[in-house]
Design a protein around this motif. Sequence first.
Motif, PDB file in Angstrom:
ATOM      1  N   PHE A  39      -0.890  -6.298  -4.504  1.00  0.00           N
ATOM      2  CA  PHE A  39      -0.722  -5.634  -3.214  1.00  0.00           C
ATOM      3  C   PHE A  39       0.156  -4.406  -3.348  1.00  0.00           C
ATOM      4  O   PHE A  39      -0.086  -3.380  -2.701  1.00  0.00           O
ATOM      5  N   VAL A  40       1.176  -4.483  -4.201  1.00  0.00           N
ATOM      6  CA  VAL A  40       1.984  -3.282  -4.470  1.00  0.00           C
ATOM      7  C   VAL A  40       1.113  -2.212  -5.126  1.00  0.00           C
ATOM      8  O   VAL A  40       1.239  -1.011  -4.828  1.00  0.00           O
ATOM      9  N   SER A  41       0.218  -2.633  -6.020  1.00  0.00           N
ATOM     10  CA  SER A  41      -0.714  -1.683  -6.640  1.00  0.00           C
ATOM     11  C   SER A  41      -1.608  -1.040  -5.585  1.00  0.00           C
ATOM     12  O   SER A  41      -1.897   0.165  -5.645  1.00  0.00           O
ATOM     13  N   LEU A  42      -2.056  -1.839  -4.592  1.00  0.00           N
ATOM     14  CA  LEU A  42      -2.839  -1.295  -3.488  1.00  0.00           C
ATOM     15  C   LEU A  42      -2.053  -0.225  -2.743  1.00  0.00           C
ATOM     16  O   LEU A  42      -2.547   0.889  -2.511  1.00  0.00           O
ATOM     17  N   LEU A  43      -0.817  -0.555  -2.356  1.00  0.00           N
ATOM     18  CA  LEU A  43       0.009   0.415  -1.621  1.00  0.00           C
ATOM     19  C   LEU A  43       0.320   1.635  -2.483  1.00  0.00           C
ATOM     20  O   LEU A  43       0.324   2.774  -1.984  1.00  0.00           O
ATOM     21  N   TYR A  44       0.560   1.392  -3.762  1.00  0.00           N
ATOM     22  CA  TYR A  44       0.838   2.508  -4.672  1.00  0.00           C
ATOM     23  C   TYR A  44      -0.341   3.489  -4.679  1.00  0.00           C
ATOM     24  O   TYR A  44      -0.152   4.708  -4.597  1.00  0.00           O
ATOM     25  N   ASN A  45      -1.556   2.968  -4.784  1.00  0.00           N
ATOM     26  CA  ASN A  45      -2.732   3.847  -4.823  1.00  0.00           C
ATOM     27  C   ASN A  45      -2.909   4.617  -3.522  1.00  0.00           C
ATOM     28  O   ASN A  45      -3.240   5.808  -3.528  1.00  0.00           O
ATOM     29  N   LEU A  46      -2.699   3.938  -2.389  1.00  0.00           N
ATOM     30  CA  LEU A  46      -2.850   4.613  -1.109  1.00  0.00           C
ATOM     31  C   LEU A  46      -1.805   5.714  -0.938  1.00  0.00           C
ATOM     32  O   LEU A  46      -2.120   6.839  -0.515  1.00  0.00           O
ATOM     33  N   ILE A  47      -0.548   5.379  -1.281  1.00  0.00           N
ATOM     34  CA  ILE A  47       0.523   6.387  -1.133  1.00  0.00           C
ATOM     35  C   ILE A  47       0.332   7.518  -2.138  1.00  0.00           C
ATOM     36  O   ILE A  47       0.522   8.694  -1.829  1.00  0.00           O
ATOM     37  N   HIS A  48      -0.078   7.156  -3.358  1.00  0.00           N
ATOM     38  CA  HIS A  48      -0.276   8.174  -4.389  1.00  0.00           C
ATOM     39  C   HIS A  48      -1.360   9.177  -3.973  1.00  0.00           C
ATOM     40  O   HIS A  48      -1.219  10.385  -4.199  1.00  0.00           O
ATOM     41  N   ASN A  49      -2.440   8.672  -3.375  1.00  0.00           N
ATOM     42  CA  ASN A  49      -3.486   9.581  -2.896  1.00  0.00           C
ATOM     43  C   ASN A  49      -2.940  10.518  -1.822  1.00  0.00           C
ATOM     44  O   ASN A  49      -3.277  11.705  -1.786  1.00  0.00           O
TER      45      ASN A  49
END
Length: 501
Positions: free
Chosen positions: A399-409
Motif C-alpha cells: 500500500f505504501v508502494s501504491l501511495l508512492y507511485n501515485l504521489i511520484h506521478n
Amino acid sequence: MRLKHKLIVIVLTVCTGSFAVCAGFFAVKTNAFTVRMATENNVRQLEAKDYVFSQMVTDTRFDAMGDIAMEAYLKYQFRRCFGEGYALLKNQDCLVNLTEFEILDPSLYRGDYMIQHLKEGQTALMMERAVSAFPDYRVLLVQDITAYERETAGQMREYLIACCGILAAAAAVLYGILGKVLRPLGVLTEAAQKLGEGDLKVRVLVKGKDEMGVLAQAFNQMAGQVEGQVEDLRLLLGALTHEIKTPMTTIIGYGESLLCLKLTKEQQEHALMGICRGGRRLERLCGKLLAMVGMYAMAPNGDGRCGAEGRSPDDGGKSGEIRDKRAGEPKGNAWEHDAGAEKSGQINRTGEICLEPAAVEDMFREAAEELSPFTEEREIKIILEVEGEPVVNADRELFVSLLYNLIHNSVKASRPGGRIWLEADSEKLTVRDEGSGIPAEDLPHVWEAFFMADKSRSRSEGGSGLGLALADRIVKLHGMRADIESQVGIGTVVRVFYGKI
C-alpha cells in the motif's frame, strides 16, 4: 498428405469396398436368378416332352419286338418328341445325342442341374430326368447359357461404370464439403502459428456449437491465458525494476555516506541499519510483487496477521515539506520507528502478502518521506489533510508502494514550486496535484502497463509507464476501487475507495 486429402481417400476407399461387395453380391444373385429361371423353364419343358414321349411309346406293343427293334423305335420317337438340345441315355451309354456338344461321361452328372464351363468360353446348363415309361432310360438336357452369362457380365460392367461415376461425383462433392468443414481448422492453424510467432492478440471467430466451435473457444481461452501470463511476466519484470529503485537508492546513499564521510559511531550505526532495512525491504518487495502477479499465492491468516507473527504498522515519517492541517506538527521519524520494529522482530521477512489494519495517515507520511529527495529538489509542497483516523486492511508495504507511485506521478507532473494534496477520510483517499494533466483521450489507458501519456517527459525522467499499472494491481488485490480525473493544464485527481473497516 493434408487431412482433407486423407479423409477423402479414406471415405472413397470405404465406398469403393462397399460398392465392390455390393457388385459381387449383385453378380452372384443375378447369376443364380438367371440359372434358376432357366432351370424352372427347362423342367417344365422336360415334363411336357416326357409326357408326350411316354404316351407315344406306351401305345405301341413291344411284345413282338426284339431288344434291338425296341431300342431303334425309342430312338426314332425320341428324335420326334425332343429335338435339338436333348440326349437319350441308358445306363452309362449315350444312345441319341441331339446336342451340339460331345457327351463323354454321363456318370459325372450329379444333382438337379449342373453347369459346365467349356474351353471355348461357352457355358452349358445340364439337367437329367428319367423317362417315366422306361425308368432305365434317361433324358439329358444340355443348354448353352453363354448368352445369359454375357448379358450378366454386361450388366456388371454398366454397374461398375455407374459406381465409378458415382464415386467421382462423391469425391468432388466431398472435396467441397470437407473444404468448408475443415476451413475453421485452417484458421485455427494460422492463428496458432501467429500465436507462436508472438502475436498474443490473435483470436478466432467462434461459429456454432459443434466440435470446431468448442475447439475455437478453447483456443481463444488458451490464447487469453497465454496473453495474461505473458503480460503478468512483463509487468513483474517491469515492476521489479520500478520498485527496487527506492530501496536501492537508500542502500547506495547510506553506503556512499559510510565510504565518503567521516561519521560518528551513532551515525555509522544509523547508516548500517538503513542499509539492512533497505535490503530487507527489497527482499520483501520482490516476493510480494511475485505474489501480486499470481506467481506466488497470497497467504494471509484468518485474523489478518502474517504467517506466525504479526507486525506493527510504522508511525510515519517527517518531511520538511509536509504540513499537517489536522495535527499542526509532523509526527516522529519514520526511519527511527522502522529501526525499532526491526529490533523487535515484528517485520515480516517472508515476502508474503499480509493484510492487516494500517493507518492511512502513517502510510501517506512514509510514502512522502521516501519521495522527499524529489520534492525538495523541485521545491514542491505536500499538504496532508486527514479527517479522523482512517484505517484500511492492507499489506503495508504494497500500500505504501501504491501511495508512492501515485504521489511520484504527481511530483513528475507538477511544476517547480507546485503543491500536492494528500487527503483521506473513512471512505477514500485522494492524491491531487496542480500538474500538467492528462488528455481526455488518454485517460482510459492510463492504467495499462507501459502506457505513457506524456512520453517525452516520462522517458526524460526515467519513467517506464508501470506506475499506475502497478497501482491498479495493488488496488484490485486489496479489493478496492480507484478512479482518475484530469484536465490538461489544471491537474489530476486520483481517488482510492476503500470503505469502512
